[in-house]
Design a protein around this motif. Structure first.
Motif, mmCIF file in Angstrom:
data_model
loop_
_atom_site.group_PDB
_atom_site.id
_atom_site.type_symbol
_atom_site.label_atom_id
_atom_site.label_comp_id
_atom_site.label_asym_id
_atom_site.label_seq_id
_atom_site.Cartn_x
_atom_site.Cartn_y
_atom_site.Cartn_z
ATOM 1 N N GLU A 1 -1.154 -6.106 3.741
ATOM 2 C CA GLU A 1 -2.597 -5.886 3.818
ATOM 3 C C GLU A 1 -3.095 -6.496 5.123
ATOM 4 O O GLU A 1 -2.690 -7.592 5.488
ATOM 5 C CB GLU A 1 -3.320 -6.554 2.641
ATOM 6 N N GLY A 2 -3.971 -5.789 5.819
ATOM 7 C CA GLY A 2 -4.546 -6.309 7.046
ATOM 8 C C GLY A 2 -3.677 -6.021 8.257
ATOM 9 O O GLY A 2 -2.462 -5.903 8.171
ATOM 10 N N LYS A 3 -4.314 -5.903 9.394
ATOM 11 C CA LYS A 3 -3.640 -5.495 10.625
ATOM 12 C C LYS A 3 -2.529 -6.470 11.024
ATOM 13 O O LYS A 3 -1.489 -6.070 11.562
ATOM 14 C CB LYS A 3 -4.666 -5.380 11.752
ATOM 15 N N ALA B 1 -4.002 -0.027 11.043
ATOM 16 C CA ALA B 1 -4.670 -0.883 10.067
ATOM 17 C C ALA B 1 -3.969 -0.744 8.722
ATOM 18 O O ALA B 1 -3.277 0.237 8.452
ATOM 19 C CB ALA B 1 -6.148 -0.513 9.929
ATOM 20 N N GLU C 1 -5.198 -1.248 4.678
ATOM 21 C CA GLU C 1 -6.357 -1.488 3.832
ATOM 22 C C GLU C 1 -5.994 -1.331 2.362
ATOM 23 O O GLU C 1 -5.033 -0.634 2.005
ATOM 24 C CB GLU C 1 -7.486 -0.511 4.179
ATOM 25 N N GLU C 2 -6.783 -1.955 1.496
ATOM 26 C CA GLU C 2 -6.620 -1.770 0.065
ATOM 27 C C GLU C 2 -7.144 -0.391 -0.327
ATOM 28 O O GLU C 2 -7.891 0.252 0.423
ATOM 29 C CB GLU C 2 -7.372 -2.862 -0.689
ATOM 30 N N ASP D 1 -10.976 0.251 -0.007
ATOM 31 C CA ASP D 1 -11.511 0.477 1.334
ATOM 32 C C ASP D 1 -11.066 1.828 1.895
ATOM 33 O O ASP D 1 -11.833 2.518 2.569
ATOM 34 C CB ASP D 1 -11.075 -0.647 2.267
ATOM 35 N N MET D 2 -9.823 2.195 1.617
ATOM 36 C CA MET D 2 -9.341 3.496 2.082
ATOM 37 C C MET D 2 -10.138 4.635 1.461
ATOM 38 O O MET D 2 -10.552 5.578 2.154
ATOM 39 C CB MET D 2 -7.855 3.649 1.737
ATOM 40 N N GLU E 1 -13.528 5.211 3.003
ATOM 41 C CA GLU E 1 -13.442 5.979 4.245
ATOM 42 C C GLU E 1 -13.177 7.458 3.951
ATOM 43 O O GLU E 1 -13.782 8.346 4.552
ATOM 44 C CB GLU E 1 -12.316 5.424 5.124
ATOM 45 N N SER F 1 -1.419 -0.513 -0.883
ATOM 46 C CA SER F 1 -2.147 -0.617 0.379
ATOM 47 C C SER F 1 -1.999 0.722 1.091
ATOM 48 O O SER F 1 -1.159 1.547 0.716
ATOM 49 C CB SER F 1 -1.590 -1.744 1.255
ATOM 50 N N SER G 1 -3.279 3.250 8.182
ATOM 51 C CA SER G 1 -3.997 4.308 8.892
ATOM 52 C C SER G 1 -3.254 4.682 10.169
ATOM 53 O O SER G 1 -2.852 3.814 10.944
ATOM 54 C CB SER G 1 -5.420 3.866 9.230
ATOM 55 N N TRP H 1 -4.029 8.570 6.274
ATOM 56 C CA TRP H 1 -3.707 7.362 5.503
ATOM 57 C C TRP H 1 -2.422 7.581 4.717
ATOM 58 O O TRP H 1 -2.298 8.548 3.970
ATOM 59 C CB TRP H 1 -4.843 7.028 4.546
#
Length: 532
Positions: free
Chosen positions: A198-200, A212, A214-215, A218-219, A222, A257, A260, A270
């Protein structure tokens, strides 16, 4: 006899379990309470010797993986300062209901999850059941999980071309104080440590090209906000077929996760990254009582040479499956299943099981696990067909918060095509505007559910046929237009339109059932799995 059953069950389980902590082994080390030598590299431990039962207990509650939980194995001792270059520092406690977990960080920004192998479902039960034989019975069900199963997965996932974490087991000393406020919670326990995807900062070489991580929440935000974001459904299907092969039934949206990947056309793709493999190789229905429970609770599927209910294996993933597997045809399910069969060779299986399980556990379970994986691999295409049939029954087709044109063409008794186009400012299809297309067969699909979400959306339905899936239209909160000129033989109307009465243009036909109301309930769409 009926009145005595709770007492009998409590005895089988080794006590009433009223005390929260008395149920569990006081320390994982076999030599406890003898002290561990300073700076010891390893320790002989058991994952959970409290799961041992007598013959009658095993008959009624199942043998499960009790021997694996109670068998002594040698594991490395966890030292936060030494486990990675520069060491790990405590960041925060986890929020899991059953496992003790925490996030640790390295100097380079990478985050690691540490969690206990053993679980305590105490907080998942209503307060009135948090004592006595009910609590103890639920705790006992933890023994249905293979305590070291997660360590088998990385080599299999690597061969299957599915991203993965690499969990490692450790023992935590009873005098460990390097985990800050979490130290006391972990002392004396067997844990799994793995890098969090998780996270960059946690992008790995397996995700080369991603920008990136993301969980799911969050995905999906978007994805539903903008037409510039799409999901790699083929990659998700590959991961889900791997889940089925492994018998991993707990794959809800929180277990993923998403990485992207920028595309040449400026859009973002994704791709899924599976996490948390606690329920692989689950073995539950080998006792009289647990067999009965498995018939009542479909998600408790048992890993073995044959596949049990696909619906049961996939129940926990129903939300994310419906959103990430809406477009793929049956042929692609079969192609990916065949590719997995070719990649997951006997040698790959052997190396994964032999290398992932502690040698003492491999002697108990390894050959049986390998045989089951080989047998399940041979049936993978049949399971893919069943999975496709299950997913094809009711299909969700969701737009975005931008304007789209949903086109439903009832072409023949065997073909209804649904397409989604992006709309330009003049309400005309924009260049390069196709966002979605799938052909549906009424013998496979009962209902297609269209969600326009926000934006001024247009829905057109056409065609005259005898058979067709039901089409449910949910316009969304903005002004929408529905035009239905289709005809389907039969007494039941095949198109339903859900929206508000005001501020929408509606041209219904003989197939349209007007379900519009004065309220806004029809605008509700669960974007992230929270139910809101």
């Amino acid at each position: 006899m009926v009145k005595r059953f709770p007492v009998l069950l409590a005895l089988l389980l080794g006590g009433t379990g009223c005390a929260r902590d008395a149920y569990f082994q006081p320390d994982a080390r076999v030599a406890y309470p003898a002290p561990l030598a300073p700076n010891a590299d390893s320790a002989v431990v058991t994952a959970g010797r409290h799961y041992r039962r007598g013959p009658l207990g095993r008959l009624l509650l199942g043998a499960h993986y009790r021997r694996a939980w109670a068998t002594p194995v040698e594991l490395p001792v966890f030292y936060p300062k030494n486990v990675v270059p520069g060491g790990l520092k405590f960041s925060k406690l986890g929020g899991g209901f059953q496992t003790t977990s925490a996030t640790l960080t390295a100097d380079d920004g990478r985050a690691f999850a540490i969690r206990t192998i053993d679980k305590d479902p105490y907080k998942t039960l209503p307060k009135v059941l948090r004592q006595g034989f009910v609590l103890t019975a639920v705790r006992d069900a933890t023994s249905a999980g293979m305590p070291y199963g997660a360590m088998v997965v990385p080599r299999l996932a690597q061969a299957a071309q599915v991203p993965h974490a690499t969990p490692r087991p450790y023992y935590i000393r009873t005098d460990e104080d390097g985990l800050d406020i979490a130290s006391e919670r972990f002392r004396g326990k067997v844990v799994i440590l793995e890098q969090k995807l998780e996270g960059k900062a946690n992008l790995t070489p397996l995700l080369r090209g991603a920008t990136a991580l993301e969980e799911s929440e969050d995905m999906l935000e978007e994805r539903y906000h903008s037409q510039e974001h799409t999901l790699d459904e083929a990659a998700f299907l590959r991961a889900r077929l791997l889940d089925l092969w492994l018998g991993d039934w707990d794959r809800h949206e929180g277990q993923w996760s998403w990485a992207s990947f920028p595309q040449e056309n400026g859009r973002t793709l994704w791709r899924p990254v599976p996490q948390d493999r606690d329920q692989v190789f689950f073995r539950f229905n080998d006792g009289v009582l647990t067999w009965l429970v498995s018939k009542i609770v479909p998600k408790f599927r048992t890993f073995g040479p044959t596949y049990e209910s696909v619906e049961g294996y996939t129940r926990n993933a129903r939300f994310i499956d419906s959103r990430a597997l809406s477009e793929l045809p049956r042929e692609q399910y079969l192609r990916i299943a065949q590719d997995l069969q070719q990649k997951l060779t006997n040698e790959v299986i052997h190396q994964a099981v032999r290398g992932g399980l502690p040698r003492e556990i491999y002697a108990l379970e390894g050959p049986q696990m390998e045989a089951a994986l080989r047998a399940r691999r041979e049936k993978l295409q049949r399971v893919a067909k069943r999975y496709y049939a299950h997913m094809a029954e009711n299909v969700l087709v969701a737009g975005t918060d931008q304007a789209e044109h949903f086109v439903v063409e009832r072409l023949s008794d065997t073909s209804t095509v649904v397409s989604v186009y992006r709309l330009g400012g003049n309400s005309k299809a924009a260049p390069d505007s196709l966002l979605y297309r799938r052909q549906f067969h009424p013998a496979e699909t009962e209902r297609v559910i269209l969600h326009g979400l926000q934006g001024k959306d247009l829905f057109t339905i056409s065609g005259a046929v005898t058979h067709s899936p039901f089409i449910d239209i949910y316009g969304g909160p903005d002004e929408d237009t529905v035009r239905d000129t289709s005809r389907v033989s039969g007494l039941r109307k095949k198109t339903r339109y859900f929206d508000t009465k005001r501020n929408n243009e509606y041209e219904g036909g003989p197939e349209t059932k007007d379900q519009r109301t004065h309220g806004v309930e029809s605008h509700a769409f669960d974007r992230d799995g929270s139910g809101r």
